[in-house]
Scaffold this motif. Structure first.
Motif, mmCIF file in Angstrom:
data_model
loop_
_atom_site.group_PDB
_atom_site.id
_atom_site.type_symbol
_atom_site.label_atom_id
_atom_site.label_comp_id
_atom_site.label_asym_id
_atom_site.label_seq_id
_atom_site.Cartn_x
_atom_site.Cartn_y
_atom_site.Cartn_z
ATOM 1 N N GLY A 136 11.725 60.098 -49.186
ATOM 2 C CA GLY A 136 12.653 59.583 -50.184
ATOM 3 C C GLY A 136 13.486 60.711 -50.750
ATOM 4 N N PRO A 137 14.544 60.395 -51.476
ATOM 5 C CA PRO A 137 15.338 61.461 -52.097
ATOM 6 C C PRO A 137 14.576 62.116 -53.234
ATOM 7 N N ASP A 138 15.022 63.282 -53.625
ATOM 8 C CA ASP A 138 14.435 63.964 -54.770
ATOM 9 C C ASP A 138 14.550 63.066 -56.003
ATOM 10 N N PRO A 139 13.540 63.027 -56.878
ATOM 11 C CA PRO A 139 13.591 62.124 -58.033
ATOM 12 C C PRO A 139 14.729 62.412 -59.007
ATOM 13 N N ILE A 162 19.055 71.811 -58.643
ATOM 14 C CA ILE A 162 17.803 71.479 -59.331
ATOM 15 C C ILE A 162 17.105 70.403 -58.519
ATOM 16 N N ASP A 163 15.823 70.610 -58.258
ATOM 17 C CA ASP A 163 15.025 69.573 -57.610
ATOM 18 C C ASP A 163 13.617 69.610 -58.190
ATOM 19 N N ARG A 164 12.746 68.784 -57.680
ATOM 20 C CA ARG A 164 11.413 68.652 -58.255
ATOM 21 C C ARG A 164 10.572 69.913 -58.112
ATOM 22 N N ALA A 165 10.931 70.804 -57.161
ATOM 23 C CA ALA A 165 10.127 71.987 -56.876
ATOM 24 C C ALA A 165 10.656 73.263 -57.509
ATOM 25 N N GLY A 166 11.905 73.267 -57.969
ATOM 26 C CA GLY A 166 12.449 74.484 -58.549
ATOM 27 C C GLY A 166 13.955 74.407 -58.702
ATOM 28 N N VAL A 167 14.571 75.577 -58.926
ATOM 29 C CA VAL A 167 16.015 75.648 -59.140
ATOM 30 C C VAL A 167 16.609 76.712 -58.222
ATOM 31 N N ASP A 168 17.920 76.593 -57.966
ATOM 32 C CA ASP A 168 18.660 77.566 -57.170
ATOM 33 C C ASP A 168 19.707 78.230 -58.050
ATOM 34 N N LEU A 169 19.709 79.561 -58.053
ATOM 35 C CA LEU A 169 20.662 80.347 -58.815
ATOM 36 C C LEU A 169 21.599 81.084 -57.877
ATOM 37 N N THR A 213 7.891 65.128 -61.599
ATOM 38 C CA THR A 213 8.122 63.743 -61.198
ATOM 39 C C THR A 213 8.994 62.987 -62.181
ATOM 40 N N ASP A 214 9.168 63.515 -63.408
ATOM 41 C CA ASP A 214 10.020 62.840 -64.384
ATOM 42 C C ASP A 214 10.762 63.877 -65.216
ATOM 43 N N VAL A 215 11.669 63.393 -66.068
ATOM 44 C CA VAL A 215 12.538 64.278 -66.844
ATOM 45 C C VAL A 215 11.737 65.126 -67.825
ATOM 46 N N THR A 216 10.688 64.570 -68.412
ATOM 47 C CA THR A 216 9.866 65.341 -69.347
ATOM 48 C C THR A 216 9.233 66.543 -68.664
ATOM 49 N N GLY A 228 11.907 69.206 -67.957
ATOM 50 C CA GLY A 228 12.229 70.006 -69.129
ATOM 51 C C GLY A 228 11.159 71.049 -69.412
ATOM 52 N N THR A 229 9.902 70.655 -69.243
ATOM 53 C CA THR A 229 8.798 71.591 -69.476
ATOM 54 C C THR A 229 8.855 72.759 -68.504
ATOM 55 N N GLN A 230 9.052 72.478 -67.218
ATOM 56 C CA GLN A 230 9.072 73.544 -66.223
ATOM 57 C C GLN A 230 10.273 74.464 -66.390
ATOM 58 N N LEU A 231 11.408 73.920 -66.830
ATOM 59 C CA LEU A 231 12.576 74.761 -67.091
ATOM 60 C C LEU A 231 12.320 75.698 -68.267
ATOM 61 N N ARG A 232 11.666 75.186 -69.317
ATOM 62 C CA ARG A 232 11.346 76.043 -70.460
ATOM 63 C C ARG A 232 10.399 77.165 -70.051
ATOM 64 N N LEU A 233 9.380 76.826 -69.267
ATOM 65 C CA LEU A 233 8.433 77.843 -68.824
ATOM 66 C C LEU A 233 9.112 78.892 -67.942
#
Length: 262
Positions: free
Chosen positions: A163-166, A207-214, A235-238, A241-246
């Protein structure tokens, strides 16, 4: 220094995400057999893949659909997966090529199919199906993904079960927000891979479920891409947000929530 280039979604998932976004795509039909010059490849307004199958539904102009043989014709779909948000908007980051057999669908069946598709993928392109646009079926025979990791031949079974990335539908909004000069998340992310910030502001390009590209540009104008993986897949927006903050060096919880925890 430990490499921060981390895992990325599987090729089939990346291809599925690109097909769903479908920012720019064309369908190359064979030239007429009578020797007359063929028409330009029609633009594809929407691509939809039903779960559990590798076949695609495409929205193309009615005139182009009418010009194809009723029994089906071999064609090639090319999807340019462009960045949909932020300062890098419009830049192509991967290419998906699908070869297969294009089949026509009668007008009544097209409208019924458009209604079903709209439940999963609401899009204004579906409103014109049956009048100025047509819905055709592409029976996938081969699919290729080209991106920074090279060219990958994706098995049809892998595409059918993937399936596509969430966050496919929301990625552009996140890129717009996080690349805003007033937001300091991206510079903090960049400090994970460089000792000091480059002259040009770093760009968040994925941005995807596993990380980010800079994307970082040095003083000589040379750009390089860095992958920053999350500690946990989202798997969800919450969770995102948590992983981006970390990843940006913040706390797992926002300050107001952290203060309420025992």
């Amino acid at each position: 220094m430990r490499s921060l280039v981390g895992p990325v979604p599987e090729p089939a998932e990346r291809a599925s995400s690109a097909l769903r976004r479908c920012p720019r795509a064309t369908l190359s039909l064979p030239a007429p057999t009578d020797g007359s010059p063929g028409a330009a490849a029609p633009a594809v307004a929407l691509v939809h893949r039903a779960p559990g199958t590798a076949d695609l539904s495409l929205v193309i102009p009615t005139a182009d659909a009418a010009a194809s043989p009723s029994g089906g014709v071999h064609a090639r779909l090319e999807v340019l997966d462009e960045i949909l948000g932020g300062a890098a908007r419009g830049r192509c980051r991967r290419l998906v090529v699908v070869d297969g057999l294009v089949e026509q669908i009668d007008t009544r069946a097209q409208r019924h199919a458009a209604t079903r598709i709209a439940r999963d993928l609401p899009d204004s392109a579906l409103l014109g199906v049956g009048s100025e646009s047509a819905l055709v079926r592409l029976r996938t025979e081969r699919i290729l993904l080209t991106d920074d990791s090279g060219v990958t031949d994706i098995a049809l079974d892998d595409l059918a079960t993937s399936g596509p990335d969430p966050f496919t539908d929301l990625e552009g909004h996140w890129l717009d927000h996080l690349n805003d000069p007033r937001c300091q998340v991206v510079p903090r992310l960049a400090l994970r891979v460089c000792r000091c910030l480059p002259a040009e502001r770093p760009l968040l390009i994925g941005i995807d479920r596993a990380g980010v590209d800079l994307e970082l540009t040095d003083r000589e104008g040379r750009a390089r891409r860095e992958r920053l993986p999350f500690a946990e897949a989202c798997t969800d927006v919450t969770e995102l947000g948590t992983q981006l903050r970390l990843l940006a060096g913040g706390a797992r919880y926002p300050q107001d929530r952290a203060a309420l925890r025992p």
